[in-house]
Design a protein around this motif. Sequence first.
Motif, PDB file in Angstrom:
ATOM      1  N   SER A 185      24.858  39.218  46.659  1.00  0.00           N
ATOM      2  CA  SER A 185      24.348  37.556  46.227  1.00  0.00           C
ATOM      3  C   SER A 185      22.377  37.841  47.043  1.00  0.00           C
ATOM      4  N   CYS A 186      22.207  36.832  45.876  1.00  0.00           N
ATOM      5  CA  CYS A 186      20.482  36.100  46.076  1.00  0.00           C
ATOM      6  C   CYS A 186      21.053  34.960  45.376  1.00  0.00           C
ATOM      7  N   GLY A 187      20.837  34.513  46.932  1.00  0.00           N
ATOM      8  CA  GLY A 187      20.481  32.809  46.753  1.00  0.00           C
ATOM      9  C   GLY A 187      22.070  32.439  45.759  1.00  0.00           C
ATOM     10  N   ARG A 188      21.535  31.675  44.567  1.00  0.00           N
ATOM     11  CA  ARG A 188      22.837  31.034  44.092  1.00  0.00           C
ATOM     12  C   ARG A 188      23.662  31.862  42.824  1.00  0.00           C
ATOM     13  N   LEU A 189      23.232  33.177  43.015  1.00  0.00           N
ATOM     14  CA  LEU A 189      23.788  34.563  41.715  1.00  0.00           C
ATOM     15  C   LEU A 189      24.668  35.083  42.956  1.00  0.00           C
ATOM     16  N   VAL A 190      25.513  36.087  42.784  1.00  0.00           N
ATOM     17  CA  VAL A 190      26.204  36.924  42.940  1.00  0.00           C
ATOM     18  C   VAL A 190      26.294  38.077  42.223  1.00  0.00           C
ATOM     19  N   VAL A 191      26.518  38.828  42.149  1.00  0.00           N
ATOM     20  CA  VAL A 191      26.909  40.662  41.654  1.00  0.00           C
ATOM     21  C   VAL A 191      27.635  41.096  42.180  1.00  0.00           C
ATOM     22  N   SER A 192      28.326  41.653  40.909  1.00  0.00           N
ATOM     23  CA  SER A 192      29.768  42.587  41.296  1.00  0.00           C
ATOM     24  C   SER A 192      29.626  43.608  40.007  1.00  0.00           C
ATOM     25  N   ALA A 193      30.589  44.872  39.937  1.00  0.00           N
ATOM     26  CA  ALA A 193      30.967  44.977  39.343  1.00  0.00           C
ATOM     27  C   ALA A 193      32.057  44.899  38.365  1.00  0.00           C
ATOM     28  N   SER A 194      31.102  45.600  37.324  1.00  0.00           N
ATOM     29  CA  SER A 194      30.849  44.909  35.256  1.00  0.00           C
ATOM     30  C   SER A 194      32.282  44.663  34.889  1.00  0.00           C
ATOM     31  N   THR A 195      32.846  44.035  33.858  1.00  0.00           N
ATOM     32  CA  THR A 195      34.340  44.421  33.448  1.00  0.00           C
ATOM     33  C   THR A 195      34.205  43.766  32.297  1.00  0.00           C
ATOM     34  N   ARG A 196      34.512  43.532  31.351  1.00  0.00           N
ATOM     35  CA  ARG A 196      35.042  42.740  29.779  1.00  0.00           C
ATOM     36  C   ARG A 196      36.153  41.950  29.949  1.00  0.00           C
ATOM     37  N   PRO A 197      36.110  41.127  29.125  1.00  0.00           N
ATOM     38  CA  PRO A 197      37.000  39.801  29.966  1.00  0.00           C
ATOM     39  C   PRO A 197      37.779  40.240  28.814  1.00  0.00           C
ATOM     40  N   LEU A 198      39.252  40.066  29.181  1.00  0.00           N
ATOM     41  CA  LEU A 198      40.294  39.863  28.130  1.00  0.00           C
ATOM     42  C   LEU A 198      40.685  39.500  26.988  1.00  0.00           C
ATOM     43  N   ARG A 199      39.501  38.402  26.885  1.00  0.00           N
ATOM     44  CA  ARG A 199      39.910  37.920  25.207  1.00  0.00           C
ATOM     45  C   ARG A 199      39.172  38.959  24.214  1.00  0.00           C
ATOM     46  N   ASP A 200      38.028  39.772  24.722  1.00  0.00           N
ATOM     47  CA  ASP A 200      37.599  41.390  23.958  1.00  0.00           C
ATOM     48  C   ASP A 200      38.424  41.961  23.267  1.00  0.00           C
ATOM     49  N   PHE A 201      39.874  41.331  24.291  1.00  0.00           N
ATOM     50  CA  PHE A 201      41.146  43.406  23.795  1.00  0.00           C
ATOM     51  C   PHE A 201      41.953  41.957  22.925  1.00  0.00           C
ATOM     52  N   PHE A 202      41.666  41.115  23.206  1.00  0.00           N
ATOM     53  CA  PHE A 202      43.268  39.899  21.343  1.00  0.00           C
ATOM     54  C   PHE A 202      43.177  40.971  20.711  1.00  0.00           C
ATOM     55  N   GLY A 203      42.097  41.271  19.743  1.00  0.00           N
ATOM     56  CA  GLY A 203      42.358  42.020  18.348  1.00  0.00           C
ATOM     57  C   GLY A 203      42.721  43.329  18.530  1.00  0.00           C
ATOM     58  N   ALA A 204      42.806  44.378  20.031  1.00  0.00           N
ATOM     59  CA  ALA A 204      43.290  45.610  20.292  1.00  0.00           C
ATOM     60  C   ALA A 204      44.344  46.290  19.350  1.00  0.00           C
ATOM     61  N   GLU A 205      44.127  47.496  19.599  1.00  0.00           N
ATOM     62  CA  GLU A 205      45.642  48.724  18.893  1.00  0.00           C
ATOM     63  C   GLU A 205      46.727  47.710  19.621  1.00  0.00           C
ATOM     64  N   PRO A 206      47.937  47.861  18.687  1.00  0.00           N
ATOM     65  CA  PRO A 206      49.020  47.692  19.870  1.00  0.00           C
ATOM     66  C   PRO A 206      49.456  48.593  21.086  1.00  0.00           C
TER      67      PRO A 206
END
Length: 430
Positions: free
Chosen positions: A237-258
């Motif tokens: 963390s630095c100040g009021r910012l937190v750094v973590s490993a990157s992930t794509r939110p699940l909402r990006d996969f609502f239209g994914a293949e079956p």
Amino acid sequence: MGRWICCLCSRVADPLMLLLVLALGSNPSTAATASPSVPHVKPSYSFGRTFLGLDKCNACIGTSICKKFFKEEIRFDTWLSSHLKLPPSSLLSYSGNYTDDAKSWRLVDITRLTSKYQHDRADKRVCTSLLKTKTCSLERALRRTQRFQKWLRAKRLTPDLVQGLPSPMLRCPSQRLLDRIVRRYAEVPDAGSIYMDHLTDRDKLRLLYTLAVNSHPILLQIFPSVEGWPFPRYLGSCGRLVVSASTRPLRDFFGAEPEVAADLALQLLAVLRSMATNDLNYFFYFTRVDAGTFGVFSNGHLFIRDASTLGVIDKEEGSQLIDGQQEYKDIFSCLTVDCQSAFVSCDSIREKHSLVMVCQDLLPKLLTGKFQPPVQERIDAFLQRCARGLGDDGGAHEAMAELAELLKPLRSCDSRFAYRYPDCRYSDKY
């Protein structure tokens, strides 16, 4: 005679050479011609303490990763543009790049624990409530509070020190959980002790502030991904910012293949099972879920992206804070939430709690309309029954097993699922 002439020539040459050197030094164009190398001018990145929230420390999250920002070893995506401008400070999260060797870069998430607007409003509330002024030193104001004075005197983090804090993680605290927080708090050098002797006054204020605002980074620290917990890696963390490993939110996969949707749904069920049953006997439950609660790494592995709505119940020790004590309120109880918010009783949480919310809010968006009629009809019927609370015909474990049996034949084994490929070719587990 010849020796005298050579001596005379050398005496004449010395002043001539001196004049030539002076002339070259006083003529910029001549000097540039003589020395063609031009020093490289490094771009200047304008980093304000206000953007990071460092101007509010020690009423902040931490400073463990600040050097990375100032050494440009963490860069926002906008820094890759020609203008090298920082992104707007009003955003809640940012995509960034992180390096340890200045050669290889990896994606990270840079987030605020709450919006800057909420932070500013909370800061103003501290000043007006405690010092009756519009602006003040936040650290000085919070240090005067009765709660922090108790923290200063305490040798160990006990349930009475966290009573009334709004974090779901602390609504039903056990001493074992609080000891784990102190022992694994990553913003200080690791002492491996359950006692707070290694925490300075500044460290105690930062820990208390983080727990009061949002316990997300604390959960990432005390249940790390390297030990198998389904959270992204906490980098600092630095100040009021937190750094973590990157992930794509699940909402990006609502239209994914079956087959992708089936795989993610199965992973989602596996995470819920591990949250309810694990070797450490902690029971995790969600107070709320949405399309950003879960995230997916580039290798297809699903994790809990936002842990701020996670509650924790210790099945081994139980809660050491009775419901009456939860009603205690002070300025730390309402830094980011309404002070009138009601607590959920620890005894009211059931194992099916999180599954029902996921069936209501996430699985229909992921699975509806993806499969052939006979299978799709069975999935839809299950989701409807689950969303209504599962009824009295079975518990959460039985329901998750039922849905998993429907989904397992629908997923595939190929390189799109790097987290389990090629293992899935040689294992009945998949």
